[in-house]
Design a protein around this motif. Sequence first.
Motif, mmCIF file in Angstrom:
data_model
loop_
_atom_site.group_PDB
_atom_site.id
_atom_site.type_symbol
_atom_site.label_atom_id
_atom_site.label_comp_id
_atom_site.label_asym_id
_atom_site.label_seq_id
_atom_site.Cartn_x
_atom_site.Cartn_y
_atom_site.Cartn_z
ATOM 1 N N CYS A 111 -1.934 -2.927 2.929
ATOM 2 C CA CYS A 111 -1.087 -2.252 3.930
ATOM 3 C C CYS A 111 -0.468 -3.274 4.872
ATOM 4 O O CYS A 111 0.449 -2.949 5.635
ATOM 5 C CB CYS A 111 -1.880 -1.204 4.719
ATOM 6 N N LEU A 121 -5.519 -7.009 2.683
ATOM 7 C CA LEU A 121 -5.359 -5.558 2.711
ATOM 8 C C LEU A 121 -3.875 -5.276 2.471
ATOM 9 O O LEU A 121 -3.018 -5.775 3.215
ATOM 10 C CB LEU A 121 -5.850 -5.000 4.047
ATOM 11 N N MET A 169 0.832 -1.213 0.000
ATOM 12 C CA MET A 169 0.000 0.000 0.000
ATOM 13 C C MET A 169 0.860 1.254 0.000
ATOM 14 O O MET A 169 0.640 2.175 -0.786
ATOM 15 C CB MET A 169 -0.923 -0.012 1.230
ATOM 16 N N LEU A 224 -5.203 0.047 9.544
ATOM 17 C CA LEU A 224 -6.260 -0.968 9.499
ATOM 18 C C LEU A 224 -7.603 -0.400 9.957
ATOM 19 O O LEU A 224 -8.308 -1.017 10.760
ATOM 20 C CB LEU A 224 -5.889 -2.167 10.373
ATOM 21 N N THR A 225 -7.926 0.771 9.465
ATOM 22 C CA THR A 225 -9.240 1.310 9.806
ATOM 23 C C THR A 225 -10.000 1.809 8.579
ATOM 24 O O THR A 225 -10.989 2.511 8.726
ATOM 25 C CB THR A 225 -9.168 2.467 10.832
ATOM 26 N N CYS A 226 -9.547 1.480 7.361
ATOM 27 C CA CYS A 226 -10.283 2.033 6.216
ATOM 28 C C CYS A 226 -10.672 1.002 5.168
ATOM 29 O O CYS A 226 -11.669 1.171 4.494
ATOM 30 C CB CYS A 226 -9.475 3.149 5.561
ATOM 31 N N ALA A 227 -9.875 -0.047 4.985
ATOM 32 C CA ALA A 227 -10.160 -1.076 3.971
ATOM 33 C C ALA A 227 -10.211 -0.530 2.543
ATOM 34 O O ALA A 227 -10.954 -1.033 1.712
ATOM 35 C CB ALA A 227 -11.444 -1.833 4.304
ATOM 36 N N GLY A 253 -5.597 3.524 0.361
ATOM 37 C CA GLY A 253 -4.847 3.542 1.617
ATOM 38 C C GLY A 253 -5.160 4.748 2.468
ATOM 39 O O GLY A 253 -4.278 5.355 3.080
ATOM 40 N N GLU A 254 -6.420 5.061 2.539
ATOM 41 C CA GLU A 254 -6.883 6.267 3.228
ATOM 42 C C GLU A 254 -6.309 6.429 4.640
ATOM 43 O O GLU A 254 -5.913 7.505 5.054
ATOM 44 C CB GLU A 254 -8.417 6.209 3.299
ATOM 45 N N CYS A 255 -6.269 5.336 5.414
ATOM 46 C CA CYS A 255 -5.913 5.487 6.834
ATOM 47 C C CYS A 255 -4.412 5.387 7.068
ATOM 48 O O CYS A 255 -3.952 5.426 8.203
ATOM 49 C CB CYS A 255 -6.670 4.474 7.684
ATOM 50 N N GLY A 256 -3.644 5.227 5.998
ATOM 51 C CA GLY A 256 -2.201 5.191 6.148
ATOM 52 C C GLY A 256 -1.682 3.879 6.731
ATOM 53 O O GLY A 256 -0.552 3.831 7.218
ATOM 54 N N GLY A 257 -2.514 2.845 6.721
ATOM 55 C CA GLY A 257 -2.056 1.540 7.186
ATOM 56 C C GLY A 257 -2.440 1.209 8.614
ATOM 57 O O GLY A 257 -1.959 0.229 9.184
ATOM 58 N N CYS A 272 -7.450 -0.437 0.704
ATOM 59 C CA CYS A 272 -6.197 -0.921 0.112
ATOM 60 C C CYS A 272 -6.344 -2.390 -0.270
ATOM 61 O O CYS A 272 -5.378 -3.139 -0.320
ATOM 62 C CB CYS A 272 -5.049 -0.739 1.105
HETATM 63 S S1 FES Z 1 -4.584 1.413 4.402
HETATM 64 FE FE1 FES Z 1 -6.338 1.496 5.646
HETATM 65 S S2 FES Z 1 -6.731 -0.571 5.997
HETATM 66 FE FE2 FES Z 1 -5.018 -0.638 4.730
#
Ligand code: FES
Lengths: 415, 120
Positions: free
Chosen positions: B100, B98, B38, B57-60, B51-55, B62
Amino acid sequence: MTTNVDREVALPNLMHASAYVNGIPHDLFDYIRSQPGLFWFPVEGPITEHGGVWILTRTKDIREVDGDGERFICGLGLLHPMMMPMEDTFMGDNLMSMDGARHARVRRVIARGFGPRMVAGFEPWIREIVTETLDELVATKGPLDYVPAVAAAIPSRVIARILGVPLEDRPFIVRITTDLFAATQGEAGQDVVANLTRVFQELFDYVETTLMPLKREHPGQDMSTVITQGFDAGEVTLKEALFLHQLIMNAGFETTHTTIGRSMWLMLEDPEIERKTWAALDEVGSGLVVDEFLRYISPVIHFVRVAAVETEVAGQKIRKGDQLAMFFTAANRDPETFTDPHTFDPWRNEAGSLTFGAGPHRCLGAPVARLQVQILFEEMAKRNIRLRMAGEPKRGYSNFINAIAEIPVEVISGS
Amino acid sequence: MTSTSCNPERGTDVPKVTLHYPNGEVRTLSVDNGQSVMKAATANMVPGIIGECGGELTCATCHVFVEPEWLDRLPGQEQEEVDMLDLTSEEPTECSRLSCQIVMSPDLDGLVVRLPKTQR
Ligand code: FES
Ligand code: HEM
C-alpha cells in the motif's frame, strides 16, 4: 424507501437486546437479505438523525461500508443507545470510535503486540492456561457451570497475561471486565454513560497509579509495557493509553467467552454438531473447526457506522448522517459467500467470514482469539473430555454480543 | 527499460507490475500512476494481497518481497511502515515492503515482486 411495510409479523427492534433473548433471528435476516437494496428499519426517538437505521446483511455491502473509513465513520457512535459525537463523551479516546489519522496512530501502538508471528509465541503459555483450566474441570464432581469454569476462565486469564497484570490483581481485572460489559447493557431509562464512567474510573485509577508505574520499573513482554512505552514516547496521550487497556480487556473477553461457551452449548444440544466437531478435529485439525464455529456463532452481532457524506450502497441512496448497522452475524450466513450457510460444516474451507469485521478497525485480537479456542479443542480431543448438559442453559442480554450467561454441564469422561 | 508508450506489447501507458506466486504462477498487474500496488491488486481482485485496512498502515496484509534490483528505486519507507512490517504473517526479509506504500510512477514500470505464502 420503507421496504418492510409488507411484512406481516411485527419486527423486533434489531438494535435492542430484547431481539436476541431467544437467539439470533436468522430467518428474519434471511428475509431482509432477500429484499432488493438496503432495508430501512424505523427507530423511534432521537437516537437516529433520520428516524431509522439501514440494516446490512450481505457480505458485499458490509465489506464496502466497514472497509471505507472515509465515507462511513465511527466517531458518531457504534451502538444504540449511545449514538452521539463520541468526542463529546468519555468514549472519544477509545480506539474503536476514532477515525482517520488519529485512529491509525493509536492503533499502531497496540498493533505491535498482536501480529500473527508475535501471537504464535503465545502458544506455550496459552496451552498451560488451557491445561490448568481443564484439570480443574475434570476434577469437578457433579454439575457445574461451564461459563465461569471454562468459557470465562480461559480468556480472562489470557487477557490478564497479555496485559501483564500481576497475578494478585487478576481477580480485580476479571471483575472489572464483567462489570464493564454489564454496564454497556443498560435497560431503557438507565444511564449507560454514568454506569460506564464509574467502572472506567475504577479501572483507570488502577492502570494509572499501579500498572503503568510497575511497567516502567519492570518492563515485560506484555501489552501494558507496549502501551506505557508508547505513552512515554509521546505517541499516545494518557487518556488514549488508559482506554487502550480498557479496550483490550473488553474486546478480548466477552467475545472469546461467547465463542467457547456457545460452541459447547451447540455440541451438547445437537449430537450432529458434536459428531462433526470431533471427526473434523481429527481429519482437518483445529483451525478449520474453530473458524467454522466462529462463523456459525458470530460472537459480535453488529456494529454501526454513520455516513459522513451523501453516498450510495447497494444502489440505495444514503444521506449524510444516516446510520448503517453492519450485521456480521447475517453476513456470515450469506448464501453468496457460503454454500448451505445454515449448516455447521467444519470441513468447509470458504474464506470471506466477517466474524472479525473488515477494514481499518478489523479485530486486532483475531489471532489470539483463534489460538485460545483452537488449543482448547485440541486439548479436549487429546484428553477425550466429554460433557453432557445438566440443566437449562441461559443466554445473556446484549444487542451486540451473542452472549451466553450459563451452561450447566457434567463431565462424563476425560482425564 | 523500454519506454512504455513505444512498446507495442503493452498497447497502453499504464505501468505494469509482475507478481510471482509461491506456487510458481506469474501474473501481470496494471497499476495507474499515483495508485498503490495494493489498491490496484485489490481493485482487480488479484489473489495474495488483502489490504484489509485500505492503506492506513494498520493491518500488514499487503506484504510483498520486492526483487532486489528494484529496492532502491522504490519510494522511501516511513517509520510507520517499518513498524508494521513486524506484524506481517510471513517473516519479513530485507526486501519486504507493504504494497500500500508502493505508489506507482513511470520509472517503476516493470517492477517485480514476490508474494508471501500467507497474509494473515
Ligand atoms: S493495506 Fe493495511 S498496511 Fe497496507
Ligand atoms: C472470538 C473473539 C473475537 C471476536 C469475534 C472479535 C470481533 C471483533 C470485531 C467484529 C471487531 C470490530 C471490527 C470492525 O469494526 O470491523 C473487533 C475489534 C477489536 N478487537 Fe476483537 N474480537 C475477538 C477477540 C478479540 C481479542 C482476544 C482481542 C484482544 C486481546 C480483541 C481486540 C480487538 C480490538 C483492539 C479491536 C478494535 C480495533 C480498532 O478499532 O481498530 N478482540 N473485534
